[in-house]
Design an enzyme around this catalytic site. Structure first.
Site, short mmCIF file in Angstrom:
data_model
loop_
_atom_site.label_atom_id
_atom_site.label_comp_id
_atom_site.label_asym_id
_atom_site.label_seq_id
_atom_site.Cartn_x
_atom_site.Cartn_y
_atom_site.Cartn_z
CD GLU A 95 -1.55 -30.55 32.09
OE1 GLU A 95 -2.08 -29.61 32.73
OE2 GLU A 95 -2.13 -31.64 31.89
CD GLU A 153 -4.86 -32.84 33.38
OE1 GLU A 153 -5.66 -33.42 32.61
OE2 GLU A 153 -4.59 -31.63 33.30
CG HIS A 189 -8.63 -24.06 38.76
ND1 HIS A 189 -9.67 -24.18 37.89
CD2 HIS A 189 -7.54 -23.81 38.01
CE1 HIS A 189 -9.21 -24.02 36.64
NE2 HIS A 189 -7.92 -23.80 36.69
#
Lengths: 371, 325
Positions: free
Chosen positions: B29, B60, B129
């Protein structure tokens, strides 16, 4: 207040419009009559016979596999009867270099693409030697994770495109598979990169026991391609000619650089989901079974070929005998395969150097195995 | 020799391998024209073109499938997971498919796939994250898991990962991306996978660690030096497979060890390291092998992460406990 947008604002109508585009395509009806002369592929007699040979062979293989499973001589097996047209007429279109990414019921397509039968039996038994695909044969072993083959197909298609190779990838899932996220991601990637791919949904009405109507509000599964911008079609999956034509045209678009196609084949599996204890009487009535058996692909194709004077009982007997003979031979060959050892598994973990931990374990197990 | 940050060294490694092997493809991405959200792929799209370096749709799992399909057709894919916290979206491709490719086909197909992903705490990301999820993939047979802690190591290890015929997960700690520079050779060089590096030699205690905790451990070692303790710091660099030889040699010399990781105590690979030391060097030990880890909670909200992450002080304190046991 909802802003007026004139005639364009009607989401219900928009959906109905899309759904109305997906009438089921049929060429050869249940009575073995051509009902759509324009779409009739007009295959030469010997090709019609070959397609029939393959369907008869596969029906026998299915019957024998079920009984071999019951005798404990085969392992995992997902019955195929009822799906012969969907499976074999789509595979029939392929060229040698085309790649098949199958689901676990798609063993017949792999066999006719070149997978030796004894290897399919070894795979069924849970022996790794079954999946050591012969060089030059473009297949992947049957996928277990529902939908994984769809995203991988997008990658194989992109690989062909990057190499400028005029081949296609074909992948199969079922009605249940269309509910998976990977189904959408695979279609979407394939559409976005415009890759040479054919996505087949064999809609056999049940995901194990769950009926197709429980899977989705969508009227057809084929229409799911619309959202990804992928040309899509719904065909009678028990009509070998309709499946053949849809796949042939999809392949042609793919190799011409026009991207992927989604094909829904409406079919039925007569047997249980797999031989591991599924009991279809818990979720289907014999009335429904009988209704579908009237549409049987082999029965209608037999009627069609007999009327053309190119098929006989004797011919069919010959195919059946050949199938039984080859199955017997393949079982013998599978029986001759050495048993697997723990050290075999360690040796096939990595292409490159074996890491320290595994090497240490290999040494320990090798010692045990030599005792 | 140029002084590079870790992220520059990573870009350099990617460029080197894109140049060396035309089958190498780089995708994920925003890795194309944008050069990646951290600029790890800066300039590569322009240099190598859309055929080699390209953006993917935002999915993903699809990226994982794409990598597998490309590998099946003879390519050497480098796929980026934009943040390793998104691993769960692609877990089947990673652990269910890529890790098993060679095994499942008895060596007929292999998966020369490099999976790159940023991870790690201390840079105030939104949730999902920063998590240290390396233990999840280290637990999957078939995957090699690499976590560099310096620019020099990052380049050499990434080149080895890309050249590997087996899948490698290459995790890039976000806090290390630009935290310091180091001389990095311009030419291609490799650092063997599965080999640890002694980042500081010592004789009283061994610290086994990896990732951002290498810098924290080095700081702790300096503090302890002022107290006349000589501390050895081993940077694992590859956490699966472990370089057991280097660890055991060190412990046999120092007789004391702690294992430091940013991951929670129940996660990561510290417990594995402790088990290996205990099985192989128990008679060399003067004290129990102890761990410095984050606590067993979900990765915290950004404003509180620095109270949660292990640091040099925590490491020095645990080291003293083991040194004075």
């Amino acid at each position: 207040m909802v802003a007026k947008k004139g005639n364009q604002y009607d989401p219900v109508k928009a959906l109905q419009l899309i759904e109305s585009q997906f009438d089921m395509v049929q060429i050869l009806n249940e009575e073995g009559k051509i009902v759509d002369k324009d779409l009739d592929p007009k295959l030469p007699d010997e090709e019609l016979v070959e397609l029939m040979n393959r369907m008869v062979y596969t029906r026998i293989l299915d019957q024998r596999s079920i009984s071999l499973n019951r005798q404990g001589r085969l392992g995992f097996y997902a019955p195929t009867a009822g799906q012969e047209a969907s499976q074999l007429a789509s595979q029939y279109v392929l060229e040698k270099d085309d790649f098949i990414l199958p689901g676990y019921r798609d063993v017949p397509q792999l066999l006719f693409h070149g997978w030796p039968l004894h290897m399919a039996f070894l795979w069924s038994r849970g022996h790794y030697a079954g999946s050591v695909i012969p060089d030059g044969l473009n297949i992947f072993p049957p996928q277990i994770i529902i939908g994984a083959q769809y995203i991988q197909a997008a990658g194989v298609g992109l690989g062909f495109k990057k190499k400028g190779q005029k081949s296609v990838v074909i992948t199969y899932t079922g009605d249940g598979g269309t509910s998976q996220g990977d189904f959408y991601e695979g279609l979407n990637f394939a559409g976005a990169y415009k890759v040479p791919a054919i996505f087949v949904i064999q809609n056999n009405q049940y995901a194990i026991s769950t009926h197709r109507d429980v899977q989705t509000a969508a009227k057809t599964l084929a229409q799911k391609g619309v959202a990804a911008g992928v040309p899509s079609v719904l065909v009678d999956g028990m009509d070998p000619l309709a499946v053949y034509v849809a796949t042939r045209d999809a392949r042609e678009r793919a190799v011409n650089g026009d991207g992927p196609t989604l094909i829904e084949t409406m079919c039925y599996r007569y047997g249980p989901h797999t031989m591991a204890g599924d009991d279809p009487t818990r979720y289907r009535t014999s009335d429904v079974d009988n209704e579908w058996e009237k549409r049987d692909p082999i029965v209608r194709f037999r009627t069609y070929l007999e009327a053309k004077g190119i098929w006989s009982k004797e011919q069919e007997e010959k195919v059946i005998e050949r199938a039984k003979e080859e199955i017997k031979e393949a079982i013998k060959k599978a029986d001759a395969q050495p048993k697997q050892k723990a050290t075999d598994f360690m040796k096939i973990m990595y292409k490159g150097e074996m890491p320290f931990n595994l090497q240490e374990q290999l040494d320990a197990y090798a010692g045990k195995e030599s005792n | 020799m140029a002084e590079l940050t870790m992220i520059q060294a990573i870009t350099d490694a990617l460029r080197t391998e894109l140049k060396t092997d035309e089958n190498v493809l780089l995708f994920g991405e925003d890795v194309g024209a944008n050069g990646g959200v951290f600029r790890a792929t800066e300039g590569l799209h322009k240099e190598f073109g859309e055929e080699r370096v390209f953006d993917t749709p935002l999915a993903e799992s699809g990226i994982g499938g794409l990598a597998i399909g490309l590998a099946l057709t003879g390519f050497r894919p480098i796929m980026e997971i934009q943040f390793f916290g998104f691993l769960f979206e692609v877990m089947d491709s990673v652990s269910g498919q890529i890790a098993r490719m060679n095994f499942r086909t008895g060596g007929h197909f292999n998966a020369p796939i490099t999976i790159r992903a940023p991870f790690g705490g201390g840079v105030a990301t939104p949730e999902m994250h920063a998590d240290s999820l390396e233990g999840l993939v280290a637990a999957q047979p078939g995957l090699t898991v690499v976590i560099p802690s310096t620019p020099y190591d990052a380049k050499g290890l990434l080149i080895s990962a890309i050249k590997s015929d087996d899948p490698v997960i290459f995790l890039e700690h976000m806090k290390l991306y630009r935290s310091f520079r180091q001389e990095v050779p311009e030419e291609e060089y490799t650092i063997p996978l599965g080999k640890a590096d002694v980042k500081r030699e010592g004789k009283d205690l061994t610290i086994v660690t990896y990732g951002a905790m290498v810098q924290e451990s080095l700081k702790a070692a300096e503090a302890l030096e002022k107290e006349n303790y000589s501390v050895e710091v081993i940077d694992l660099r590859t956490i699966q497979p472990l370089d057991i030889e280097t660890i055991i040699q060190s412990v046999e010399k120092t007789n004391r060890a702690i294992v430091v990781q940013e991951a929670q105590r129940q996660a990561g690979i510290a417990a594995n390291v402790v088990a290996e030391i205990t099985e192989r060097a128990i008679l060399s030990l003067e004290a129990p092998v102890m761990r410095v880890t984050a606590p067993d909670t979900v990765y915290p909200f950004a404003a509180g992460e620095n109270t949660w992450l292990p640091n040099a002080k925590d490491i020095a304190a645990k080291a003293r406990e083991v040194l004075t046991f």
